[in-house]
Design a protein around this motif. Structure first.
Motif, PDB file in Angstrom:
ATOM      1  N   ARG A  36      -6.306   6.790   1.301  1.00  0.00           N
ATOM      2  CA  ARG A  36      -6.606   5.409   1.710  1.00  0.00           C
ATOM      3  C   ARG A  36      -6.466   5.234   3.212  1.00  0.00           C
ATOM      4  O   ARG A  36      -7.098   4.366   3.796  1.00  0.00           O
ATOM      5  CB  ARG A  36      -5.681   4.426   0.998  1.00  0.00           C
ATOM      6  CG  ARG A  36      -5.960   4.271  -0.479  1.00  0.00           C
ATOM      7  CD  ARG A  36      -5.168   3.123  -1.091  1.00  0.00           C
ATOM      8  NE  ARG A  36      -3.731   3.248  -0.980  1.00  0.00           N
ATOM      9  CZ  ARG A  36      -2.936   3.868  -1.862  1.00  0.00           C
ATOM     10  NH1 ARG A  36      -3.457   4.455  -2.929  1.00  0.00           N
ATOM     11  NH2 ARG A  36      -1.627   3.911  -1.674  1.00  0.00           N
ATOM     12  N   ARG A  37      -5.632   6.044   3.852  1.00  0.00           N
ATOM     13  CA  ARG A  37      -5.350   5.891   5.286  1.00  0.00           C
ATOM     14  C   ARG A  37      -6.281   6.710   6.189  1.00  0.00           C
ATOM     15  O   ARG A  37      -6.174   6.620   7.405  1.00  0.00           O
ATOM     16  CB  ARG A  37      -3.903   6.295   5.574  1.00  0.00           C
ATOM     17  CG  ARG A  37      -2.867   5.472   4.854  1.00  0.00           C
ATOM     18  CD  ARG A  37      -2.965   4.001   5.115  1.00  0.00           C
ATOM     19  NE  ARG A  37      -2.614   3.711   6.489  1.00  0.00           N
ATOM     20  CZ  ARG A  37      -2.383   2.500   6.955  1.00  0.00           C
ATOM     21  NH1 ARG A  37      -2.466   1.460   6.163  1.00  0.00           N
ATOM     22  NH2 ARG A  37      -2.068   2.318   8.211  1.00  0.00           N
TER      23      ARG A  37
ATOM     24  N   SER B 281       1.657  -0.233   6.082  1.00  0.00           N
ATOM     25  CA  SER B 281       1.253  -0.914   4.859  1.00  0.00           C
ATOM     26  C   SER B 281       0.469  -2.164   5.199  1.00  0.00           C
ATOM     27  O   SER B 281       1.040  -3.184   5.533  1.00  0.00           O
ATOM     28  CB  SER B 281       2.499  -1.258   4.045  1.00  0.00           C
ATOM     29  OG  SER B 281       2.122  -1.823   2.831  1.00  0.00           O
TER      30      SER B 281
ATOM     31  N   TYR C 229      -2.232   7.688  -1.198  1.00  0.00           N
ATOM     32  CA  TYR C 229      -1.932   6.910   0.012  1.00  0.00           C
ATOM     33  C   TYR C 229      -2.627   7.527   1.228  1.00  0.00           C
ATOM     34  O   TYR C 229      -3.276   6.819   1.997  1.00  0.00           O
ATOM     35  CB  TYR C 229      -0.418   6.827   0.244  1.00  0.00           C
ATOM     36  CG  TYR C 229      -0.086   6.202   1.573  1.00  0.00           C
ATOM     37  CD1 TYR C 229      -0.220   4.834   1.762  1.00  0.00           C
ATOM     38  CD2 TYR C 229       0.324   6.986   2.648  1.00  0.00           C
ATOM     39  CE1 TYR C 229       0.056   4.261   2.995  1.00  0.00           C
ATOM     40  CE2 TYR C 229       0.605   6.419   3.867  1.00  0.00           C
ATOM     41  CZ  TYR C 229       0.466   5.053   4.042  1.00  0.00           C
ATOM     42  OH  TYR C 229       0.724   4.498   5.267  1.00  0.00           O
ATOM     43  N   TYR C 230      -2.512   8.839   1.396  1.00  0.00           N
ATOM     44  CA  TYR C 230      -3.152   9.491   2.542  1.00  0.00           C
ATOM     45  C   TYR C 230      -4.669   9.313   2.494  1.00  0.00           C
ATOM     46  O   TYR C 230      -5.305   9.118   3.530  1.00  0.00           O
ATOM     47  CB  TYR C 230      -2.797  10.980   2.601  1.00  0.00           C
ATOM     48  CG  TYR C 230      -1.331  11.270   2.856  1.00  0.00           C
ATOM     49  CD1 TYR C 230      -0.557  10.455   3.671  1.00  0.00           C
ATOM     50  CD2 TYR C 230      -0.717  12.367   2.269  1.00  0.00           C
ATOM     51  CE1 TYR C 230       0.777  10.727   3.895  1.00  0.00           C
ATOM     52  CE2 TYR C 230       0.619  12.651   2.495  1.00  0.00           C
ATOM     53  CZ  TYR C 230       1.363  11.823   3.312  1.00  0.00           C
ATOM     54  OH  TYR C 230       2.691  12.106   3.536  1.00  0.00           O
TER      55      TYR C 230
ATOM     56  N   ASP D 109       0.816  -1.211   0.000  1.00  0.00           N
ATOM     57  CA  ASP D 109       0.000   0.000   0.000  1.00  0.00           C
ATOM     58  C   ASP D 109       0.852   1.264   0.000  1.00  0.00           C
ATOM     59  O   ASP D 109       0.556   2.225  -0.690  1.00  0.00           O
ATOM     60  CB  ASP D 109      -0.918  -0.033   1.225  1.00  0.00           C
ATOM     61  CG  ASP D 109      -1.998   1.028   1.194  1.00  0.00           C
ATOM     62  OD1 ASP D 109      -2.515   1.324   0.098  1.00  0.00           O
ATOM     63  OD2 ASP D 109      -2.334   1.550   2.266  1.00  0.00           O
ATOM     64  N   PHE D 110       1.935   1.262   0.762  1.00  0.00           N
ATOM     65  CA  PHE D 110       2.827   2.418   0.845  1.00  0.00           C
ATOM     66  C   PHE D 110       3.759   2.406  -0.358  1.00  0.00           C
ATOM     67  O   PHE D 110       4.324   1.364  -0.698  1.00  0.00           O
ATOM     68  CB  PHE D 110       3.636   2.372   2.140  1.00  0.00           C
ATOM     69  CG  PHE D 110       4.384   3.642   2.429  1.00  0.00           C
ATOM     70  CD1 PHE D 110       3.762   4.699   3.064  1.00  0.00           C
ATOM     71  CD2 PHE D 110       5.710   3.782   2.045  1.00  0.00           C
ATOM     72  CE1 PHE D 110       4.449   5.879   3.325  1.00  0.00           C
ATOM     73  CE2 PHE D 110       6.401   4.954   2.304  1.00  0.00           C
ATOM     74  CZ  PHE D 110       5.767   5.997   2.952  1.00  0.00           C
ATOM     75  N   PRO D 111       3.952   3.532  -1.026  1.00  0.00           N
ATOM     76  CA  PRO D 111       4.824   3.565  -2.205  1.00  0.00           C
ATOM     77  C   PRO D 111       6.260   3.177  -1.874  1.00  0.00           C
ATOM     78  O   PRO D 111       6.805   3.617  -0.869  1.00  0.00           O
ATOM     79  CB  PRO D 111       4.761   5.013  -2.668  1.00  0.00           C
ATOM     80  CG  PRO D 111       3.553   5.587  -2.026  1.00  0.00           C
ATOM     81  CD  PRO D 111       3.346   4.832  -0.749  1.00  0.00           C
TER      82      PRO D 111
ATOM     83  N   GLU E  92       0.974  10.218  -5.746  1.00  0.00           N
ATOM     84  CA  GLU E  92       0.955   8.920  -5.052  1.00  0.00           C
ATOM     85  C   GLU E  92       0.758   9.072  -3.547  1.00  0.00           C
ATOM     86  O   GLU E  92       0.057   8.266  -2.931  1.00  0.00           O
ATOM     87  CB  GLU E  92       2.242   8.146  -5.341  1.00  0.00           C
ATOM     88  CG  GLU E  92       2.387   7.744  -6.789  1.00  0.00           C
ATOM     89  CD  GLU E  92       1.350   6.732  -7.232  1.00  0.00           C
ATOM     90  OE1 GLU E  92       0.995   5.842  -6.445  1.00  0.00           O
ATOM     91  OE2 GLU E  92       0.891   6.842  -8.384  1.00  0.00           O
ATOM     92  N   MET E  93       1.361  10.091  -2.953  1.00  0.00           N
ATOM     93  CA  MET E  93       1.182  10.273  -1.511  1.00  0.00           C
ATOM     94  C   MET E  93      -0.219  10.780  -1.195  1.00  0.00           C
ATOM     95  O   MET E  93      -0.791  10.407  -0.172  1.00  0.00           O
ATOM     96  CB  MET E  93       2.269  11.186  -0.941  1.00  0.00           C
ATOM     97  CG  MET E  93       3.654  10.547  -0.966  1.00  0.00           C
ATOM     98  SD  MET E  93       3.752   8.883  -0.226  1.00  0.00           S
ATOM     99  CE  MET E  93       3.418   9.249   1.508  1.00  0.00           C
TER     100      MET E  93
END
Length: 136
Positions: free
Chosen positions: A66-67, A132, A63-64, A45-47, A59-60
């Motif tokens: 999704r979190r 992740s 990611y953020y 999950d984490f790049p 991408e971040m």
């Protein structure tokens, strides 16, 4: 006047780990900056590797997003760090112990290479399991 290693580090941490602001995080990097997390498995999950400010931003941000709501936030009062200068004035190392409530500590090392006061290359060595959730 160029920013100190502490100022670069604090700006990076605030933009990423504290505020999860992908725009601010991307601005910490040079336009061609590289972010690497070599210990993160492919497909996590984490790049694992991002090249260029725009890919870091995109991408971040994903990611953020999704979190959101995962409850994973550092306890700054219990966390700590030490910065180490190197023979190269554009390179420094951060040793970090991040405490997450209720009782989780993550130790990590980051190697920063700067150019013109921004991060040109960052290698982030940390335990991938905490950030992740979908490692293969």
């Amino acid at each position: 006047m160029p920013r100190t290693h502490l100022e670069v580090f604090q700006g990076y941490v605030y933009a990423g780990a504290i505020s999860a602001n992908a725009d601010a995080l991307a601005e910490c990097f040079t336009p061609d900056g590289v972010f690497e997390a070599p210990l993160v498995p492919e497909g996590a999950d984490f790049p694992r590797r991002l090249v260029g400010r725009e890919q870091i931003r995109t991408e971040m941000a994903a990611y953020y997003a999704r979190r959101v709501g995962d409850g994973l936030a550092p306890n700054l009062e219990k966390s700590g760090f030490v910065l180490h200068d190197t023979a190269d004035p554009d390179v420094f190392i951060a040793e970090i112990d991040t405490f997450f409530d209720p009782d989780e500590t993550v130790s990590l090392v980051q190697i920063f290479r700067l150019r013109d006061g921004r991060i040109a290359h960052l290698r982030d060595y940390f335990t991938p399991g905490l950030v992740s959730s979908d490692t293969p």
